[in-house]
Design a protein around this motif. Structure first.
Motif, PDB file in Angstrom:
ATOM      1  N   GLY A  97      12.806  33.245   2.374  1.00  0.00           N
ATOM      2  CA  GLY A  97      13.453  34.280   3.170  1.00  0.00           C
ATOM      3  C   GLY A  97      14.814  34.640   2.613  1.00  0.00           C
ATOM      4  N   ILE A  98      15.778  34.724   3.504  1.00  0.00           N
ATOM      5  CA  ILE A  98      17.122  35.128   3.087  1.00  0.00           C
ATOM      6  C   ILE A  98      18.149  34.169   3.674  1.00  0.00           C
ATOM      7  CG2 ILE A  98      16.587  37.572   2.840  1.00  0.00           C
ATOM      8  CD1 ILE A  98      18.598  36.712   5.808  1.00  0.00           C
ATOM      9  N   ILE A  99      19.309  34.184   3.056  1.00  0.00           N
ATOM     10  CA  ILE A  99      20.452  33.459   3.597  1.00  0.00           C
ATOM     11  C   ILE A  99      21.626  34.432   3.587  1.00  0.00           C
ATOM     12  CG2 ILE A  99      21.138  32.475   1.374  1.00  0.00           C
ATOM     13  CD1 ILE A  99      21.941  29.919   3.011  1.00  0.00           C
ATOM     14  N   ILE A 100      22.394  34.416   4.661  1.00  0.00           N
ATOM     15  CA  ILE A 100      23.546  35.304   4.773  1.00  0.00           C
ATOM     16  C   ILE A 100      24.685  34.725   3.942  1.00  0.00           C
ATOM     17  CG2 ILE A 100      25.166  36.419   6.354  1.00  0.00           C
ATOM     18  CD1 ILE A 100      22.121  37.157   6.736  1.00  0.00           C
ATOM     19  N   CYS A 101      25.246  35.551   3.080  1.00  0.00           N
ATOM     20  CA  CYS A 101      26.334  35.112   2.202  1.00  0.00           C
ATOM     21  C   CYS A 101      27.670  35.154   2.941  1.00  0.00           C
ATOM     22  CB  CYS A 101      26.427  36.026   0.978  1.00  0.00           C
ATOM     23  SG  CYS A 101      24.960  35.990  -0.060  1.00  0.00           S
ATOM     24  N   ALA A 102      28.508  34.225   2.589  1.00  0.00           N
ATOM     25  CA  ALA A 102      29.874  34.225   3.110  1.00  0.00           C
ATOM     26  C   ALA A 102      30.738  35.080   2.193  1.00  0.00           C
ATOM     27  CB  ALA A 102      30.410  32.800   3.156  1.00  0.00           C
ATOM     28  N   LEU A 103      31.738  35.710   2.771  1.00  0.00           N
ATOM     29  CA  LEU A 103      32.691  36.446   1.948  1.00  0.00           C
ATOM     30  C   LEU A 103      33.606  35.455   1.251  1.00  0.00           C
ATOM     31  CD1 LEU A 103      33.768  39.311   4.366  1.00  0.00           C
ATOM     32  CD2 LEU A 103      32.287  39.498   2.368  1.00  0.00           C
ATOM     33  N   SER A 104      33.875  35.728   0.004  1.00  0.00           N
ATOM     34  CA  SER A 104      34.798  34.871  -0.735  1.00  0.00           C
ATOM     35  C   SER A 104      36.226  35.295  -0.395  1.00  0.00           C
ATOM     36  CB  SER A 104      34.562  35.015  -2.238  1.00  0.00           C
ATOM     37  OG  SER A 104      35.008  36.290  -2.674  1.00  0.00           O
ATOM     38  N   PRO A 105      37.192  34.429  -0.632  1.00  0.00           N
ATOM     39  CA  PRO A 105      38.585  34.838  -0.420  1.00  0.00           C
ATOM     40  C   PRO A 105      38.948  36.094  -1.222  1.00  0.00           C
ATOM     41  CG  PRO A 105      38.458  32.466  -0.647  1.00  0.00           C
ATOM     42  CD  PRO A 105      37.081  33.010  -0.964  1.00  0.00           C
ATOM     43  N   ALA A 106      38.399  36.224  -2.414  1.00  0.00           N
ATOM     44  CA  ALA A 106      38.675  37.420  -3.226  1.00  0.00           C
ATOM     45  C   ALA A 106      38.083  38.670  -2.565  1.00  0.00           C
ATOM     46  CB  ALA A 106      38.111  37.248  -4.634  1.00  0.00           C
ATOM     47  N   ASP A 107      36.876  38.539  -1.982  1.00  0.00           N
ATOM     48  CA  ASP A 107      36.268  39.670  -1.270  1.00  0.00           C
ATOM     49  C   ASP A 107      37.142  40.095  -0.101  1.00  0.00           C
ATOM     50  OD1 ASP A 107      33.989  39.618  -2.901  1.00  0.00           O
ATOM     51  OD2 ASP A 107      32.876  38.326  -1.507  1.00  0.00           O
ATOM     52  N   ILE A 108      37.595  39.122   0.661  1.00  0.00           N
ATOM     53  CA  ILE A 108      38.423  39.410   1.836  1.00  0.00           C
ATOM     54  C   ILE A 108      39.731  40.067   1.412  1.00  0.00           C
ATOM     55  CG2 ILE A 108      39.703  38.353   3.741  1.00  0.00           C
ATOM     56  CD1 ILE A 108      37.386  36.246   3.829  1.00  0.00           C
ATOM     57  N   GLU A 109      40.327  39.558   0.365  1.00  0.00           N
ATOM     58  CA  GLU A 109      41.577  40.143  -0.130  1.00  0.00           C
ATOM     59  C   GLU A 109      41.363  41.593  -0.557  1.00  0.00           C
ATOM     60  OE1 GLU A 109      45.043  39.351  -3.483  1.00  0.00           O
ATOM     61  OE2 GLU A 109      43.453  37.881  -3.229  1.00  0.00           O
ATOM     62  N   GLU A 110      40.266  41.849  -1.261  1.00  0.00           N
ATOM     63  CA  GLU A 110      39.969  43.216  -1.701  1.00  0.00           C
ATOM     64  C   GLU A 110      39.737  44.144  -0.512  1.00  0.00           C
ATOM     65  OE1 GLU A 110      36.697  45.672  -4.370  1.00  0.00           O
ATOM     66  OE2 GLU A 110      36.746  43.492  -4.494  1.00  0.00           O
ATOM     67  N   ILE A 111      39.017  43.664   0.484  1.00  0.00           N
ATOM     68  CA  ILE A 111      38.760  44.467   1.684  1.00  0.00           C
ATOM     69  C   ILE A 111      40.076  44.840   2.355  1.00  0.00           C
ATOM     70  CG2 ILE A 111      37.838  44.355   4.041  1.00  0.00           C
ATOM     71  CD1 ILE A 111      35.509  42.645   2.789  1.00  0.00           C
ATOM     72  N   TYR A 112      40.959  43.868   2.510  1.00  0.00           N
ATOM     73  CA  TYR A 112      42.239  44.154   3.158  1.00  0.00           C
ATOM     74  C   TYR A 112      43.115  45.076   2.322  1.00  0.00           C
ATOM     75  CZ  TYR A 112      41.539  41.281   7.230  1.00  0.00           C
ATOM     76  OH  TYR A 112      41.065  40.794   8.416  1.00  0.00           O
ATOM     77  N   GLU A 113      43.104  44.920   1.019  1.00  0.00           N
ATOM     78  CA  GLU A 113      43.897  45.809   0.164  1.00  0.00           C
ATOM     79  C   GLU A 113      43.437  47.257   0.298  1.00  0.00           C
ATOM     80  OE1 GLU A 113      43.615  44.194  -3.783  1.00  0.00           O
ATOM     81  OE2 GLU A 113      45.036  42.577  -3.347  1.00  0.00           O
ATOM     82  N   VAL A 114      42.133  47.461   0.281  1.00  0.00           N
ATOM     83  CA  VAL A 114      41.593  48.818   0.416  1.00  0.00           C
ATOM     84  C   VAL A 114      41.882  49.365   1.809  1.00  0.00           C
ATOM     85  CG1 VAL A 114      39.450  50.166   0.473  1.00  0.00           C
ATOM     86  CG2 VAL A 114      39.833  48.507  -1.359  1.00  0.00           C
ATOM     87  N   THR A 115      41.678  48.537   2.823  1.00  0.00           N
ATOM     88  CA  THR A 115      41.930  48.967   4.202  1.00  0.00           C
ATOM     89  C   THR A 115      43.391  49.358   4.394  1.00  0.00           C
ATOM     90  OG1 THR A 115      40.152  47.557   5.021  1.00  0.00           O
ATOM     91  CG2 THR A 115      41.803  48.259   6.628  1.00  0.00           C
ATOM     92  N   ILE A 116      44.291  48.546   3.898  1.00  0.00           N
ATOM     93  CA  ILE A 116      45.723  48.828   4.041  1.00  0.00           C
ATOM     94  C   ILE A 116      46.079  50.141   3.344  1.00  0.00           C
ATOM     95  CG2 ILE A 116      48.019  48.051   3.304  1.00  0.00           C
ATOM     96  CD1 ILE A 116      46.957  45.148   3.883  1.00  0.00           C
ATOM     97  N   ALA A 117      45.539  50.348   2.159  1.00  0.00           N
ATOM     98  CA  ALA A 117      45.841  51.583   1.426  1.00  0.00           C
ATOM     99  C   ALA A 117      45.302  52.807   2.167  1.00  0.00           C
ATOM    100  CB  ALA A 117      45.257  51.515   0.018  1.00  0.00           C
ATOM    101  N   LEU A 118      44.050  52.739   2.599  1.00  0.00           N
ATOM    102  CA  LEU A 118      43.446  53.888   3.281  1.00  0.00           C
ATOM    103  C   LEU A 118      44.110  54.164   4.627  1.00  0.00           C
ATOM    104  CD1 LEU A 118      39.654  53.276   2.575  1.00  0.00           C
ATOM    105  CD2 LEU A 118      41.121  55.038   1.582  1.00  0.00           C
ATOM    106  N   GLU A 119      44.310  53.120   5.396  1.00  0.00           N
ATOM    107  CA  GLU A 119      44.876  53.332   6.724  1.00  0.00           C
ATOM    108  C   GLU A 119      46.360  53.669   6.664  1.00  0.00           C
ATOM    109  OE1 GLU A 119      43.610  50.156   9.286  1.00  0.00           O
ATOM    110  OE2 GLU A 119      41.581  50.964   9.345  1.00  0.00           O
ATOM    111  N   GLY A 120      47.048  53.179   5.654  1.00  0.00           N
ATOM    112  CA  GLY A 120      48.444  53.578   5.469  1.00  0.00           C
ATOM    113  C   GLY A 120      48.547  55.068   5.175  1.00  0.00           C
ATOM    114  N   ALA A 121      47.660  55.541   4.305  1.00  0.00           N
ATOM    115  CA  ALA A 121      47.630  56.972   3.991  1.00  0.00           C
ATOM    116  C   ALA A 121      47.228  57.784   5.226  1.00  0.00           C
ATOM    117  CB  ALA A 121      46.664  57.237   2.840  1.00  0.00           C
ATOM    118  N   ALA A 122      46.283  57.273   5.994  1.00  0.00           N
ATOM    119  CA  ALA A 122      45.849  57.967   7.213  1.00  0.00           C
ATOM    120  C   ALA A 122      46.995  58.058   8.213  1.00  0.00           C
ATOM    121  CB  ALA A 122      44.656  57.248   7.837  1.00  0.00           C
ATOM    122  N   ALA A 123      47.724  56.978   8.395  1.00  0.00           N
ATOM    123  CA  ALA A 123      48.857  56.983   9.326  1.00  0.00           C
ATOM    124  C   ALA A 123      49.933  57.962   8.863  1.00  0.00           C
ATOM    125  CB  ALA A 123      49.426  55.574   9.464  1.00  0.00           C
ATOM    126  N   SER A 124      50.164  58.038   7.570  1.00  0.00           N
ATOM    127  CA  SER A 124      51.145  58.996   7.039  1.00  0.00           C
ATOM    128  C   SER A 124      50.719  60.429   7.338  1.00  0.00           C
ATOM    129  CB  SER A 124      51.306  58.823   5.529  1.00  0.00           C
ATOM    130  OG  SER A 124      51.910  57.593   5.245  1.00  0.00           O
TER     131      SER A 124
END
Length: 171
Positions: A91-118
């Motif tokens: 079957g399948i196993i659900i993968c955990a996010l790596s610390p690098a994945d989480i960091e990348e997600i937050y970096e992109v989110t911060i950039a996009l939402e910062g621009a949106a707020a501006s």
């Protein structure tokens, strides 16, 4: 207690209803794959299927109330996305996010939402007031959900906040 299968079936109904309207009474094979993909992805995102959760495709298909074929195809897409790992004959196993994945997600989110707020800061006051009210409502819903210890409710309100922020800035 709500079981994962109940949540998944509800998610498929929500996803499949618009597809049914477009396709008439029968949802296409691609529509079923898409419904399965979105329902399973949402189950992963909302921790119904937490990291490390393992299940057979047939079990997930049963929970979704559909055949194994669209679930199999959805799993292949989810593996490409890095959300699951297909285990042959198991079957399948659900993968955990790596610390690098989480960091990348937050970096992109911060950039996009910062621009949106501006962008939102530059819109007309009446429109801005409407957007602020929507954001405030979402924030209050998050607080209320936390007070009830309702993690899915908090996640839904949090998603509404972020989607509102970005969508309103795009107008």
């Amino acid at each position: 207690m709500v079981k994962p299968g109940q949540i998944l079936r509800a998610a498929v109904r929500e996803t499949a209803e618009p597809l049914t309207e477009l396709a008439g009474d029968s949802v296409s094979s691609a529509g079923r794959v898409s419904a399965a993909y979105h329902a399973i992805r949402n189950a992963i995102r909302t921790n119904v299927f937490p990291p490390g959760y393992q299940a057979a495709e047939i079990e997930i298909a049963r929970q979704l109330g559909m055949s194994r074929t669209p679930v199999h195809e959805a799993m292949a897409r989810l593996q490409e996305d890095g959300l699951v790992r297909i285990l042959p004959k198991k079957g399948i196993i659900i993968c955990a996010l790596s610390p690098a994945d989480i960091e990348e997600i937050y970096e992109v989110t911060i950039a996009l939402e910062g621009a949106a707020a501006s962008r939102l800061a530059m819109i007309d006051a009446p429109v801005k007031a409407e957007v602020v009210a929507l954001l405030r409502d979402a924030t209050e819903a998050m607080v209320a959900a936390l007070e009830r210890n309702d993690l899915p409710g908090w996640a839904a309100a949090d998603e509404r906040f972020h989607e509102t922020l970005v969508a309103c800035a795009a107008q």
